[in-house]
Design an enzyme around this catalytic site. Structure first.
Site, PDB file in Angstrom:
ATOM      1  N   ASP A 144       0.819  -1.217   0.000  1.00 43.91           N
ATOM      2  CA  ASP A 144       0.000   0.000   0.000  1.00 43.91           C
ATOM      3  C   ASP A 144       0.855   1.269   0.000  1.00 43.91           C
ATOM      4  O   ASP A 144       0.325   2.367   0.062  1.00 43.91           O
ATOM      5  CB  ASP A 144      -0.917  -0.013   1.234  1.00 43.91           C
ATOM      6  CG  ASP A 144      -1.980   1.078   1.200  1.00 43.91           C
ATOM      7  OD1 ASP A 144      -2.559   1.310   0.119  1.00 43.91           O
ATOM      8  OD2 ASP A 144      -2.229   1.703   2.249  1.00 43.91           O
TER       9      ASP A 144
ATOM     10  N   SER B  59      -6.662   5.400   0.102  1.00 46.74           N
ATOM     11  CA  SER B  59      -6.992   4.087  -0.439  1.00 46.74           C
ATOM     12  C   SER B  59      -8.453   3.771  -0.139  1.00 46.74           C
ATOM     13  O   SER B  59      -8.916   3.978   0.987  1.00 46.74           O
ATOM     14  CB  SER B  59      -6.095   3.009   0.173  1.00 46.74           C
ATOM     15  OG  SER B  59      -4.728   3.291  -0.049  1.00 46.74           O
TER      16      SER B  59
ATOM     17  N   GLN C 203      -5.850  -1.887  -6.753  1.00 48.40           N
ATOM     18  CA  GLN C 203      -6.360  -0.939  -5.762  1.00 48.40           C
ATOM     19  C   GLN C 203      -7.051   0.216  -6.457  1.00 48.40           C
ATOM     20  O   GLN C 203      -6.607   0.678  -7.513  1.00 48.40           O
ATOM     21  CB  GLN C 203      -5.207  -0.396  -4.908  1.00 48.40           C
ATOM     22  CG  GLN C 203      -5.649   0.561  -3.803  1.00 48.40           C
ATOM     23  CD  GLN C 203      -4.465   1.217  -3.107  1.00 48.40           C
ATOM     24  OE1 GLN C 203      -3.948   2.209  -3.582  1.00 48.40           O
ATOM     25  NE2 GLN C 203      -4.035   0.639  -1.995  1.00 48.40           N
TER      26      GLN C 203
END
Length: 291
Positions: free
Chosen positions: A209, A233, A283
């Site tokens: 991430d 995110s 993502q």
């Protein structure tokens, strides 16, 4: 434990080592990194630890799918509850919910599989320079530290457990628009004491991430330091294809096929230095531009 940054890596290992409160219930500490919300990779890593703790057979995770619901509060611990959806002969399925202040901030589904042989193929690793000789992210930050307000400088320069070396770094304060593709090398910044695959998977989940959301901002001349950019995110999916070590160099090849509706979609392929594709990531993130 390692030669490079022993304390920060020990801190990360402890951060991922959850406290068991009850059957299927765990508590994770938070790390105060000077931000207003908990780093998403930390929540993914801790949730994967929680799910793994409920799997009795030696079967590694092969995929996870997560949603970030609310920002995590870095001043308070996070409670993780695990639902044991299925324990099959080959596959095990778990659902994890992370809670703070009585409200869900994150949920994730994880699937585990017994290791078994099967047909194999993969895309080739991109032909990019190796990590040796590339500047580290810390070195790049030190070079522009005088542009950072003094009250934020300690946070800007603090040691981090994941060592990152961008292949083609961009200006952190005046980024030029470029193609939505980037490559970075990363690894835990020293040798981990354990060979346990679950630990290395949780470390990779944490690191996955760290740079991915930046990819969709590349064509727009934006970066997370841009005052007008609000980014976060929204969801995160990760597939583990084969064994690896998180303390050895991994290439994170990232691209962003589309951005629209104040959201950017990003993909990542993670290779070992000898070219094995060991994990894939997808993502979507918020990229809201304010006047």
């Amino acid at each position: 434990m390692n030669e490079t940054y022993p304390q920060v890596i020990d801190d990360l290992v402890r951060l991922l080592d959850l406290e068991t409160l009850e059957v299927n219930m765990f508590r994770g500490a938070t790390s105060d990194e000077g931000g207003r919300r908990v780093f998403g990779g930390q929540v993914i890593g801790q949730a994967l630890v929680a799910a793994s703790r409920t799997v009795e057979d030696p079967r590694p995770a092969h995929s996870l799918h997560a949603y970030f619901i609310r920002p995590g509060d870095p001043a308070h611990p996070i409670l993780y509850t695990v639902e044991r959806d299925r324990d099959g002969k080959s596959f095990t399925t778990r659902r994890v919910v992370a809670v703070q202040h009585g409200r869900a901030i994150f949920n994730m589904a994880v699937s585990f599989q017994v290791e078994e042989p099967g047909p194999e193929h993969q895309f080739d690793m991109p032909d990019v320079p190796g990590p040796d000789g590339l500047a580290t992210q810390r070195e790049l930050r030190v070079a522009v530290a005088d542009k950072v307000p003094e009250r934020f400088r300690d946070m800007w320069l603090r040691e981090r457990p994941i060592e990152i070396r961008p292949v083609n770094p961009r200006d952190m304060f005046r980024p030029e628009p470029r193609e939505p593709v980037q490559h970075v090398w990363f690894r835990v910044g020293g040798r981990l004491a354990s060979d346990d695959l679950a630990l290395h998977q949780c470390m990779l989940a944490y690191a996955s991430d760290m740079t991915l959301l930046d990819t969709c901002t590349l064509p727009h001349g934006l970066i997370w330091t841009s005052p007008k950019l609000q980014s976060a995110s929204l969801d995160h999916a990760l597939w583990f294809h084969s064994r690896f070590r998180a303390d050895e160099w991994l290439l994170y090849a990232q691209d962003s096929p589309r951005a629209a509706g104040a959201r950017g979609f990003n993909r990542g392929s993670i290779y070992t230095q000898d070219g094995r594709l060991v994990a894939s990531v997808a993502q979507e993130g918020l990229i809201r531009v304010r006047d």
